[in-house]
Scaffold this motif. Structure first.
Motif, PDB file in Angstrom:
ATOM      1  N   LEU A  76      67.169 -32.696 -10.682  1.00 24.05           N
ATOM      2  CA  LEU A  76      66.684 -31.061 -10.731  1.00 24.05           C
ATOM      3  C   LEU A  76      66.891 -30.407  -9.684  1.00 24.05           C
ATOM      4  O   LEU A  76      66.837 -30.820  -8.478  1.00 24.05           O
ATOM      5  N   LYS A  77      67.639 -29.019  -9.866  1.00 21.87           N
ATOM      6  CA  LYS A  77      68.091 -28.337  -8.616  1.00 21.87           C
ATOM      7  C   LYS A  77      67.729 -27.021  -9.059  1.00 21.87           C
ATOM      8  O   LYS A  77      68.066 -26.325  -9.989  1.00 21.87           O
ATOM      9  N   PRO A  78      66.761 -26.180  -8.159  1.00 18.70           N
ATOM     10  CA  PRO A  78      66.370 -24.943  -8.360  1.00 18.70           C
ATOM     11  C   PRO A  78      67.650 -23.979  -8.433  1.00 18.70           C
ATOM     12  O   PRO A  78      68.418 -23.975  -7.303  1.00 18.70           O
ATOM     13  N   ILE A  79      67.608 -23.080  -9.203  1.00 16.97           N
ATOM     14  CA  ILE A  79      68.484 -22.103  -9.355  1.00 16.97           C
ATOM     15  C   ILE A  79      67.581 -20.798  -8.569  1.00 16.97           C
ATOM     16  O   ILE A  79      68.259 -20.227  -7.596  1.00 16.97           O
ATOM     17  N   ASN A  80      66.383 -20.471  -9.195  1.00 16.05           N
ATOM     18  CA  ASN A  80      65.784 -19.650  -8.696  1.00 16.05           C
ATOM     19  C   ASN A  80      64.097 -19.778  -8.778  1.00 16.05           C
ATOM     20  O   ASN A  80      63.847 -20.155  -9.836  1.00 16.05           O
ATOM     21  N   ILE A  81      63.321 -19.315  -7.901  1.00 17.76           N
ATOM     22  CA  ILE A  81      62.002 -19.309  -8.346  1.00 17.76           C
ATOM     23  C   ILE A  81      61.439 -17.822  -7.774  1.00 17.76           C
ATOM     24  O   ILE A  81      61.730 -17.434  -6.480  1.00 17.76           O
ATOM     25  N   THR A  82      60.779 -17.052  -8.778  1.00 23.21           N
ATOM     26  CA  THR A  82      60.078 -15.849  -8.254  1.00 23.21           C
ATOM     27  C   THR A  82      58.459 -16.149  -8.379  1.00 23.21           C
ATOM     28  O   THR A  82      58.157 -16.243  -9.646  1.00 23.21           O
TER      29      THR A  82
ATOM     30  N   ILE B 222      56.984 -24.510 -20.469  1.00 20.37           N
ATOM     31  CA  ILE B 222      58.373 -24.620 -20.737  1.00 20.37           C
ATOM     32  C   ILE B 222      58.838 -23.246 -21.749  1.00 20.37           C
ATOM     33  O   ILE B 222      58.249 -23.608 -22.530  1.00 20.37           O
ATOM     34  N   VAL B 223      59.327 -22.586 -20.998  1.00 18.36           N
ATOM     35  CA  VAL B 223      59.972 -21.367 -21.808  1.00 18.36           C
ATOM     36  C   VAL B 223      61.067 -21.640 -22.587  1.00 18.36           C
ATOM     37  O   VAL B 223      61.188 -21.409 -23.988  1.00 18.36           O
ATOM     38  N   ARG B 224      62.182 -22.334 -21.987  1.00 19.14           N
ATOM     39  CA  ARG B 224      63.334 -22.761 -22.727  1.00 19.14           C
ATOM     40  C   ARG B 224      63.910 -24.144 -22.113  1.00 19.14           C
ATOM     41  O   ARG B 224      63.854 -24.157 -20.685  1.00 19.14           O
TER      42      ARG B 224
ATOM     43  N   ALA C 283      66.703 -25.135 -17.390  1.00 18.52           N
ATOM     44  CA  ALA C 283      65.421 -24.886 -18.146  1.00 18.52           C
ATOM     45  C   ALA C 283      64.709 -23.851 -17.412  1.00 18.52           C
ATOM     46  O   ALA C 283      64.984 -23.420 -16.235  1.00 18.52           O
ATOM     47  N   ASN C 284      63.780 -22.890 -18.283  1.00 19.17           N
ATOM     48  CA  ASN C 284      63.115 -21.930 -17.474  1.00 19.17           C
ATOM     49  C   ASN C 284      61.709 -22.219 -17.823  1.00 19.17           C
ATOM     50  O   ASN C 284      61.315 -22.629 -19.071  1.00 19.17           O
ATOM     51  N   LEU C 285      61.014 -22.048 -16.863  1.00 16.56           N
ATOM     52  CA  LEU C 285      59.419 -22.154 -16.713  1.00 16.56           C
ATOM     53  C   LEU C 285      58.601 -21.178 -16.432  1.00 16.56           C
ATOM     54  O   LEU C 285      59.082 -20.195 -15.371  1.00 16.56           O
ATOM     55  N   ALA C 286      57.510 -20.818 -17.090  1.00 15.23           N
ATOM     56  CA  ALA C 286      56.520 -20.039 -16.484  1.00 15.23           C
ATOM     57  C   ALA C 286      55.396 -20.980 -15.886  1.00 15.23           C
ATOM     58  O   ALA C 286      54.911 -21.594 -16.583  1.00 15.23           O
ATOM     59  N   VAL C 287      54.695 -20.256 -14.611  1.00 15.36           N
ATOM     60  CA  VAL C 287      53.951 -21.199 -13.986  1.00 15.36           C
ATOM     61  C   VAL C 287      52.677 -20.288 -13.655  1.00 15.36           C
ATOM     62  O   VAL C 287      52.818 -19.028 -13.403  1.00 15.36           O
ATOM     63  N   GLU C 288      51.452 -20.504 -13.733  1.00 14.99           N
ATOM     64  CA  GLU C 288      50.301 -19.909 -13.388  1.00 14.99           C
ATOM     65  C   GLU C 288      49.241 -20.638 -12.613  1.00 14.99           C
ATOM     66  O   GLU C 288      49.035 -21.845 -12.621  1.00 14.99           O
ATOM     67  N   ALA C 289      48.545 -20.012 -11.488  1.00 11.42           N
ATOM     68  CA  ALA C 289      47.925 -20.553 -10.646  1.00 11.42           C
ATOM     69  C   ALA C 289      46.528 -19.709 -10.718  1.00 11.42           C
ATOM     70  O   ALA C 289      46.576 -18.472 -10.813  1.00 11.42           O
ATOM     71  N   TRP C 290      45.453 -20.433 -10.863  1.00 14.23           N
ATOM     72  CA  TRP C 290      44.014 -19.627 -10.782  1.00 14.23           C
ATOM     73  C   TRP C 290      42.938 -20.501 -10.152  1.00 14.23           C
ATOM     74  O   TRP C 290      43.108 -21.490  -9.580  1.00 14.23           O
ATOM     75  N   GLN C 291      41.832 -20.034  -9.960  1.00 19.14           N
ATOM     76  CA  GLN C 291      40.804 -20.759  -9.387  1.00 19.14           C
ATOM     77  C   GLN C 291      39.422 -20.883 -10.188  1.00 19.14           C
ATOM     78  O   GLN C 291      39.416 -22.137 -10.584  1.00 19.14           O
TER      79      GLN C 291
ATOM     80  N   PRO D  68      41.219 -19.786 -15.871  1.00 16.02           N
ATOM     81  CA  PRO D  68      42.667 -19.674 -16.360  1.00 16.02           C
ATOM     82  C   PRO D  68      43.009 -18.255 -16.723  1.00 16.02           C
ATOM     83  O   PRO D  68      44.229 -18.180 -16.775  1.00 16.02           O
ATOM     84  N   ALA D  69      42.280 -17.645 -17.369  1.00 14.59           N
ATOM     85  CA  ALA D  69      42.710 -16.179 -17.873  1.00 14.59           C
ATOM     86  C   ALA D  69      42.842 -15.084 -16.679  1.00 14.59           C
ATOM     87  O   ALA D  69      43.237 -13.875 -17.067  1.00 14.59           O
ATOM     88  N   ARG D  70      42.554 -15.590 -15.469  1.00 13.57           N
ATOM     89  CA  ARG D  70      42.755 -14.690 -14.370  1.00 13.57           C
ATOM     90  C   ARG D  70      43.434 -15.599 -13.202  1.00 13.57           C
ATOM     91  O   ARG D  70      42.964 -15.892 -12.321  1.00 13.57           O
ATOM     92  N   PRO D  71      44.533 -15.201 -13.461  1.00 12.48           N
ATOM     93  CA  PRO D  71      45.483 -15.942 -12.385  1.00 12.48           C
ATOM     94  C   PRO D  71      45.694 -15.180 -11.232  1.00 12.48           C
ATOM     95  O   PRO D  71      45.408 -13.999 -11.093  1.00 12.48           O
ATOM     96  N   ILE D  72      45.600 -15.998  -9.999  1.00 10.46           N
ATOM     97  CA  ILE D  72      45.969 -15.501  -8.564  1.00 10.46           C
ATOM     98  C   ILE D  72      47.302 -15.430  -8.374  1.00 10.46           C
ATOM     99  O   ILE D  72      47.609 -14.523  -7.426  1.00 10.46           O
ATOM    100  N   ALA D  73      48.211 -16.156  -9.020  1.00  7.50           N
ATOM    101  CA  ALA D  73      49.726 -16.005  -8.670  1.00  7.50           C
ATOM    102  C   ALA D  73      50.312 -16.493  -9.997  1.00  7.50           C
ATOM    103  O   ALA D  73      49.814 -17.408 -10.694  1.00  7.50           O
ATOM    104  N   SER D  74      51.498 -16.178 -10.075  1.00  7.86           N
ATOM    105  CA  SER D  74      52.401 -16.565 -11.302  1.00  7.86           C
ATOM    106  C   SER D  74      53.850 -16.894 -10.843  1.00  7.86           C
ATOM    107  O   SER D  74      54.243 -16.214  -9.700  1.00  7.86           O
ATOM    108  N   ALA D  75      54.459 -17.809 -11.421  1.00 10.79           N
ATOM    109  CA  ALA D  75      55.878 -17.875 -10.849  1.00 10.79           C
ATOM    110  C   ALA D  75      56.863 -18.203 -12.240  1.00 10.79           C
ATOM    111  O   ALA D  75      56.306 -18.395 -13.318  1.00 10.79           O
ATOM    112  N   MET D  76      57.989 -17.729 -12.095  1.00  6.50           N
ATOM    113  CA  MET D  76      59.067 -17.953 -12.970  1.00  6.50           C
ATOM    114  C   MET D  76      60.013 -18.778 -12.464  1.00  6.50           C
ATOM    115  O   MET D  76      60.697 -18.515 -11.072  1.00  6.50           O
ATOM    116  N   MET D  77      60.445 -19.796 -12.844  1.00  6.46           N
ATOM    117  CA  MET D  77      61.633 -20.867 -12.308  1.00  6.46           C
ATOM    118  C   MET D  77      62.629 -20.886 -13.358  1.00  6.46           C
ATOM    119  O   MET D  77      62.523 -21.130 -14.408  1.00  6.46           O
TER     120      MET D  77
END
Length: 133
Positions: free
Chosen positions: A72-78, A96-98, A104-112, A115-124
């Motif tokens: 696994l090699k990162p292309i980009n992470i936003t 996993i989006v695709r 592979a394309n992924l959507a990630v969320e972080a919360w405290q 879970p419906a109120r994320p503090i950060a999200s990422a697309m990988m």
């Protein structure tokens, strides 16, 4: 399913809270003052590390379930910081989006607390390379 955390993830203190056949692994990062940015708030790098680790954990679990073991090699992470992480545990889970043959394309969320109120999200976007070539 076995989730192998990287040395970086272990150094941050990330732990696997839950795994399951239907859901991606749930990861937790307990608050420590060493992970603090400004007083009373998480450092953005610690949150980004949690998001990235959750993304790789979800992708690795899915690939393991299908019998694949590419490099696994990162292309980009936003990363998008949505609100201040307060001094308490944070959680993250990826979706996993695709999942293709080579990337592979992924959507990630972080919360405290919620879970419906994320503090950060990422697309990988991750490149999956054949280990033999």
């Amino acid at each position: 399913m076995t989730v192998r955390l990287t040395a970086y993830a272990r150094a941050l203190g990330i732990s696997v809270v839950a795994t399951g056949e239907q859901a991606a692994p749930l990861l937790e990062l307990a608050f420590r003052h060493e992970l603090e940015g400004r007083p009373g708030a998480w450092h953005g790098g610690a949150i980004a590390g949690l998001l990235e680790t959750a993304g790789y954990a979800a992708l690795s679990a899915e690939l393991e379930a299908t019998g694949r073991d590419p490099l696994l090699k990162p292309i980009n992470i936003t990363v998008q910081y949505l609100s201040t992480g307060r001094p308490r545990a944070s959680f993250a889970r990826a979706r996993i989006v695709r999942l293709g043959r080579r990337n592979a394309n992924l959507a990630v969320e972080a919360w405290q607390d919620d879970p419906a109120r994320p503090i950060a999200s990422a697309m990988m976007n991750i490149l999956m390379a054949d280990p033999a070539g």
